[in-house]
Design a protein around this motif. Structure first.
Motif, short mmCIF file in Angstrom:
data_model
loop_
_atom_site.label_atom_id
_atom_site.label_comp_id
_atom_site.label_asym_id
_atom_site.label_seq_id
_atom_site.Cartn_x
_atom_site.Cartn_y
_atom_site.Cartn_z
N UNK A 301 0.83 -1.21 0.00
CA UNK A 301 0.00 0.00 0.00
C UNK A 301 0.87 1.26 0.00
N UNK A 302 1.94 1.24 0.76
CA UNK A 302 2.82 2.41 0.82
C UNK A 302 3.63 2.55 -0.47
N UNK A 303 3.98 1.43 -1.10
CA UNK A 303 4.71 1.48 -2.37
C UNK A 303 3.87 2.17 -3.45
N UNK A 304 2.55 2.08 -3.33
CA UNK A 304 1.68 2.78 -4.29
C UNK A 304 2.02 4.26 -4.35
N UNK A 305 2.42 4.85 -3.22
CA UNK A 305 2.71 6.28 -3.20
C UNK A 305 4.02 6.62 -3.90
N UNK A 306 4.91 5.62 -4.04
CA UNK A 306 6.10 5.81 -4.90
C UNK A 306 5.65 6.04 -6.34
N UNK A 307 4.70 5.23 -6.81
CA UNK A 307 4.19 5.42 -8.17
C UNK A 307 3.55 6.80 -8.32
N UNK A 308 2.85 7.25 -7.28
CA UNK A 308 2.17 8.54 -7.33
C UNK A 308 3.17 9.69 -7.45
N UNK A 309 4.15 9.71 -6.56
CA UNK A 309 5.04 10.87 -6.47
C UNK A 309 6.25 10.78 -7.38
N UNK A 310 6.72 9.57 -7.68
CA UNK A 310 8.01 9.42 -8.36
C UNK A 310 7.93 8.75 -9.74
N UNK A 311 7.06 7.77 -9.90
CA UNK A 311 7.12 6.94 -11.10
C UNK A 311 6.34 7.53 -12.27
N UNK A 312 5.02 7.68 -12.09
CA UNK A 312 4.22 8.19 -13.21
C UNK A 312 3.00 8.99 -12.80
N UNK A 313 2.68 8.99 -11.50
CA UNK A 313 1.58 9.81 -11.01
C UNK A 313 0.21 9.18 -11.08
N UNK A 314 0.08 7.98 -11.68
CA UNK A 314 -1.28 7.47 -11.86
C UNK A 314 -1.42 5.95 -11.74
N UNK A 315 -0.42 5.27 -11.18
CA UNK A 315 -0.54 3.81 -11.03
C UNK A 315 -0.32 3.42 -9.58
N UNK A 316 -0.36 2.10 -9.31
CA UNK A 316 -0.27 1.68 -7.91
C UNK A 316 -0.09 0.17 -7.83
N UNK A 317 0.11 -0.32 -6.61
CA UNK A 317 -0.03 -1.74 -6.33
C UNK A 317 -1.52 -1.99 -6.13
N UNK A 318 -2.10 -2.79 -7.00
CA UNK A 318 -3.55 -2.85 -7.11
C UNK A 318 -4.20 -3.85 -6.15
N UNK A 319 -5.48 -3.61 -5.88
CA UNK A 319 -6.37 -4.58 -5.26
C UNK A 319 -6.73 -5.59 -6.34
N UNK A 320 -6.66 -6.88 -6.03
CA UNK A 320 -6.87 -7.92 -7.04
C UNK A 320 -8.23 -7.80 -7.71
N UNK A 321 -9.25 -7.45 -6.94
CA UNK A 321 -10.59 -7.34 -7.51
C UNK A 321 -10.67 -6.28 -8.59
N UNK A 322 -10.08 -5.11 -8.33
CA UNK A 322 -10.07 -4.05 -9.33
C UNK A 322 -9.30 -4.49 -10.57
N UNK A 323 -8.14 -5.08 -10.34
CA UNK A 323 -7.26 -5.44 -11.45
C UNK A 323 -7.91 -6.49 -12.35
N UNK A 324 -8.48 -7.52 -11.75
CA UNK A 324 -9.13 -8.57 -12.55
C UNK A 324 -10.31 -8.00 -13.32
N UNK A 325 -10.94 -6.98 -12.78
CA UNK A 325 -11.99 -6.29 -13.52
C UNK A 325 -11.46 -5.68 -14.80
#
Length: 353
Positions: A301-325
């Motif tokens: 969950x905290x690694x998601x904020x690396x994606x927000x601030x450093x990587x690309x601003x719009x991705x994350x470590x996902x919840x499986x339910x959302x991702x499979x959707x």
């Protein structure tokens, strides 16, 4: 997983945790210095050390050593009895646990300065913290140009999580004996190398950004796999650029978490076009809600904020339910889901509907 269904803390415990949060940056930097200065190592090797012995050994000023050691008591890294110091179990993990070291180095070298701009990234959907290293739209364009220590910690973090899963999934992927495999987001080529060594008949194509493809070429071409390894440079965010076609298997490891919801669906739709009839897409991802331990979910969950601030601003470590959707929206069905692979991964086997 019921880690987050109830508030389990008493009021006193909750207030204590609130103080830990308030002082979290101080705790982190103090712990890192205690580790890197040799203070924790010295006390661990000399249990019952006096403060003077610590000062003499580590070579830091008396004042600096004193504030570090006193803070270590509150953090829980040292104990003190009759003016003699001892390391705790937490200090043991700080010193010797690979997972903890990889995470700390990643936060220090890759994330720490840029996290100051996290709030801006939340508002804009762009990696505002990346400017501490350079002016790139995402960290991936600049990965080969990052300062050496930053690059080292980034790859150590990325490889630690994925490498532990690779041995468990090779047999699963090659049970269907794919002849042509597309490795999307091949990075430095570690997975491609393992595939080439595992099956003497497979041909692997690494598809990635030009900078990453160049790094993979350096690692792989000298190994003598000839025409069994190919490289395809592209920008996956450009939907007008076609994928190569005719693959029995498409592999993506810790890759789709680098993209937004809509970008994931776009990539998967193009994967459909790249597959041979009967082919499958294999997705290896760490989903935060598919973890055995709460600490694992927390880290993701905290690694998601690396994606927000450093990587690309719009991705994350996902919840499986959302991702499979998203997988289903892109025209695939998940035919198999295997959890608890390696440190934290799930393998999804996906076939076109």
């Amino acid at each position: 997983m019921d880690f987050f269904e109830t508030d389990k803390l008493t009021a006193l415990e909750a207030k204590e945790k609130a103080q830990w949060i308030a002082f979290a940056p101080v705790v982190f930097q103090t712990t890192r210095i205690l580790r890197d200065s040799g203070i924790l190592q010295f006390v661990e090797s000399n249990q019952g050390s006096t403060f003077q012995a610590i000062v003499e050994k580590v070579g830091l000023p008396l004042y600096g050593t004193r504030v570090l050691v006193e803070a270590a008591l509150g953090i829980g890294l040292l104990t003190c009895k009759e003016e003699r110091y001892y390391t705790t179990k937490t200090a043991t993990f700080i010193l010797h646990d690979t997972l903890t070291r990889v995470n700390m180095d990643f936060i220090q070298d890759v994330c720490y300065q840029g996290m100051f701009y996290l709030e801006d990234s939340i508002k804009t959907g762009k990696p505002e913290g990346l400017k501490v290293f350079g002016q790139w739209p995402t960290i991936y364009e600049g990965l080969s140009k990052l300062p050496p220590q930053v690059q080292k910690s980034w790859f150590a973090f990325d490889h630690y999580y994925s490498d532990t899963a690779f041995p468990d999934v090779l047999a699963l992927i090659f049970a269907n004996k794919p002849k042509r495999l597309l490795d999307i987001g091949g990075n430095t080529g570690k997975w491609a190398l393992q595939c080439l060594e595992y099956d003497a008949n497979v041909e692997v194509t690494i598809m990635d950004l030009p900078g990453q493809v160049e790094m993979a070429k350096e690692q792989i071409t000298k190994r003598g796999f000839g025409n069994r390894i190919r490289f395809f440079e592209t920008n996956l965010l450009d939907e007008t650029l076609p994928f190569p076609k005719g693959f029995d298997a498409i592999w993506m490891s810790q890759f789709l978490d680098c993209f937004s919801d809509e970008e994931i669906k776009s990539i998967l739709r193009r994967c459909r076009e790249a597959l041979q009839p009967g082919g499958a897409v294999y997705i290896l991802e760490p989903f935060w809600n598919r973890q055995r331990f709460q600490a694992s979910a927390f880290a993701l969950q905290q690694t998601s904020l690396y994606f927000t601030a450093m990587a690309n601003g719009n991705s994350q470590m996902y919840h499986a339910g959302n991702f499979i959707g998203y997988v289903k929206e892109a025209g695939f069905t998940v035919t198999e889901q295997k959890d608890l692979i390696g440190v934290s991964h799930t393998l999804l086997t996906c076939k076109p509907i």
